[in-house]
Design a protein around this motif. Structure first.
Motif, PDB file in Angstrom:
ATOM      1  N   ASP A   1      58.500  21.491 -32.150  1.00  0.00           N
ATOM      2  CA  ASP A   1      58.433  20.748 -30.832  1.00  0.00           C
ATOM      3  C   ASP A   1      58.193  21.565 -29.721  1.00  0.00           C
ATOM      4  N   GLN A   2      57.858  22.837 -29.903  1.00  0.00           N
ATOM      5  CA  GLN A   2      57.537  23.802 -28.773  1.00  0.00           C
ATOM      6  C   GLN A   2      56.138  23.155 -28.218  1.00  0.00           C
ATOM      7  N   GLN A   3      55.978  23.474 -27.003  1.00  0.00           N
ATOM      8  CA  GLN A   3      54.655  23.190 -26.266  1.00  0.00           C
ATOM      9  C   GLN A   3      53.520  24.306 -26.472  1.00  0.00           C
ATOM     10  N   PHE A   4      54.171  25.339 -26.199  1.00  0.00           N
ATOM     11  CA  PHE A   4      53.349  26.575 -26.385  1.00  0.00           C
ATOM     12  C   PHE A   4      53.509  27.326 -27.494  1.00  0.00           C
ATOM     13  N   SER A   5      52.552  27.991 -28.114  1.00  0.00           N
ATOM     14  CA  SER A   5      52.795  29.131 -29.335  1.00  0.00           C
ATOM     15  C   SER A   5      53.228  30.402 -28.800  1.00  0.00           C
ATOM     16  N   THR A   6      54.111  30.936 -29.498  1.00  0.00           N
ATOM     17  CA  THR A   6      54.900  32.302 -29.342  1.00  0.00           C
ATOM     18  C   THR A   6      53.729  33.144 -29.879  1.00  0.00           C
ATOM     19  N   ARG A   7      54.217  34.527 -29.391  1.00  0.00           N
ATOM     20  CA  ARG A   7      53.364  35.753 -29.591  1.00  0.00           C
ATOM     21  C   ARG A   7      53.387  35.796 -31.191  1.00  0.00           C
ATOM     22  N   SER A   8      54.693  35.566 -31.830  1.00  0.00           N
ATOM     23  CA  SER A   8      54.772  35.872 -33.231  1.00  0.00           C
ATOM     24  C   SER A   8      53.894  35.052 -34.205  1.00  0.00           C
ATOM     25  N   ASN A   9      53.648  33.837 -33.721  1.00  0.00           N
ATOM     26  CA  ASN A   9      53.005  32.630 -34.480  1.00  0.00           C
ATOM     27  C   ASN A   9      51.572  33.406 -34.701  1.00  0.00           C
ATOM     28  N   GLN A  10      50.855  34.083 -33.957  1.00  0.00           N
ATOM     29  CA  GLN A  10      49.732  34.481 -33.848  1.00  0.00           C
ATOM     30  C   GLN A  10      49.608  35.903 -35.084  1.00  0.00           C
ATOM     31  N   SER A  11      48.619  35.684 -35.596  1.00  0.00           N
ATOM     32  CA  SER A  11      48.452  36.745 -36.741  1.00  0.00           C
ATOM     33  C   SER A  11      48.130  37.946 -36.163  1.00  0.00           C
ATOM     34  N   THR A  12      48.451  39.283 -36.969  1.00  0.00           N
ATOM     35  CA  THR A  12      48.046  40.467 -36.271  1.00  0.00           C
ATOM     36  C   THR A  12      46.518  40.588 -36.196  1.00  0.00           C
ATOM     37  N   MET A  13      45.861  39.997 -37.202  1.00  0.00           N
ATOM     38  CA  MET A  13      44.200  40.315 -37.080  1.00  0.00           C
ATOM     39  C   MET A  13      43.751  39.733 -35.870  1.00  0.00           C
ATOM     40  N   GLU A  14      44.202  38.460 -35.344  1.00  0.00           N
ATOM     41  CA  GLU A  14      43.726  37.844 -34.117  1.00  0.00           C
ATOM     42  C   GLU A  14      44.163  39.030 -33.028  1.00  0.00           C
ATOM     43  N   PHE A  15      45.099  39.572 -32.986  1.00  0.00           N
ATOM     44  CA  PHE A  15      45.582  40.440 -31.968  1.00  0.00           C
ATOM     45  C   PHE A  15      44.667  41.739 -32.153  1.00  0.00           C
ATOM     46  N   ASP A  16      44.382  42.273 -33.174  1.00  0.00           N
ATOM     47  CA  ASP A  16      43.397  43.550 -33.556  1.00  0.00           C
ATOM     48  C   ASP A  16      41.981  43.265 -33.133  1.00  0.00           C
ATOM     49  N   GLU A  17      41.621  42.153 -33.474  1.00  0.00           N
ATOM     50  CA  GLU A  17      40.102  41.808 -32.970  1.00  0.00           C
ATOM     51  C   GLU A  17      39.869  41.891 -31.699  1.00  0.00           C
ATOM     52  N   GLU A  18      40.851  41.440 -30.713  1.00  0.00           N
ATOM     53  CA  GLU A  18      40.598  41.247 -29.238  1.00  0.00           C
ATOM     54  C   GLU A  18      40.310  42.696 -28.581  1.00  0.00           C
ATOM     55  N   ASN A  19      41.092  43.647 -29.262  1.00  0.00           N
ATOM     56  CA  ASN A  19      41.008  44.919 -28.527  1.00  0.00           C
ATOM     57  C   ASN A  19      40.688  46.140 -29.391  1.00  0.00           C
ATOM     58  N   THR A  20      39.694  45.718 -30.491  1.00  0.00           N
ATOM     59  CA  THR A  20      39.106  47.056 -31.482  1.00  0.00           C
ATOM     60  C   THR A  20      38.211  47.975 -30.729  1.00  0.00           C
ATOM     61  N   GLU A  21      37.486  47.234 -29.801  1.00  0.00           N
ATOM     62  CA  GLU A  21      36.811  48.432 -29.051  1.00  0.00           C
ATOM     63  C   GLU A  21      37.429  49.279 -28.235  1.00  0.00           C
ATOM     64  N   ASP A  22      38.461  48.550 -27.485  1.00  0.00           N
ATOM     65  CA  ASP A  22      39.119  49.459 -26.685  1.00  0.00           C
ATOM     66  C   ASP A  22      39.895  50.509 -27.382  1.00  0.00           C
ATOM     67  N   ILE A  23      40.416  50.227 -28.554  1.00  0.00           N
ATOM     68  CA  ILE A  23      41.284  51.095 -29.504  1.00  0.00           C
ATOM     69  C   ILE A  23      40.490  52.364 -30.014  1.00  0.00           C
ATOM     70  N   ALA A  24      39.191  51.941 -30.217  1.00  0.00           N
ATOM     71  CA  ALA A  24      38.064  52.880 -30.785  1.00  0.00           C
ATOM     72  C   ALA A  24      37.794  53.987 -29.728  1.00  0.00           C
TER      73      ALA A  24
END
Length: 123
Positions: A85-108
């Motif tokens: 029923d929630q309108q927005f998805s929370t951070r816990s619903n996102q997989s860790t791979m999605e989060f890691d792919e966004e910042n891979t270059e910054d982490i490197a």
């Protein structure tokens, strides 16, 4: 059932002893008859104690109120409905791979600077 079989043993022992003491006071009583009757009285008290324990367990039984008791299936089903029923998805619903792919270059880049900084300090 209230108590344990230990109560049955105590009831048998006390009934045996009390009957034996009362029966031995008769001067004309036969010893074998006194002992055999005492064992019979002890056996009857042992078995009778089961009925007494069952009755006491029935009298002292207090059922739990099932008003607030929920099963795990009901709780999980309710949380699934709440999340859908929630309108927005929370951070816990996102997989860790999605989060890691966004910042891979910054982490490197951070790791490279840390390694180069450690080499400069160790020299």
């Amino acid at each position: 059932m209230f108590g344990s079989i230990f109560y049955n043993c105590w009831a048998a022992l006390l009934s045996f002893a009390s009957y034996f003491i009362l029966a031995i006071q008769n001067p004309y009583a036969l010893p074998l008859q006194i002992i055999s009757t005492s064992f019979l009285v002890a056996f009857i008290a042992f078995v009778g104690m089961y009925f007494l324990r069952y009755f006491l367990g029935y009298v002292f039984y207090t059922p739990e109120t099932p008003v607030f008791a929920e099963t795990e299936d009901e709780i999980i089903g309710q949380t699934m409905l709440d999340e859908s029923d929630q309108q927005f998805s929370t951070r816990s619903n996102q997989s860790t791979m999605e989060f890691d792919e966004e910042n891979t270059e910054d982490i490197a880049q951070v790791v490279r600077t840390m390694l180069h900084g450690d080499e400069a300090l160790s020299r």
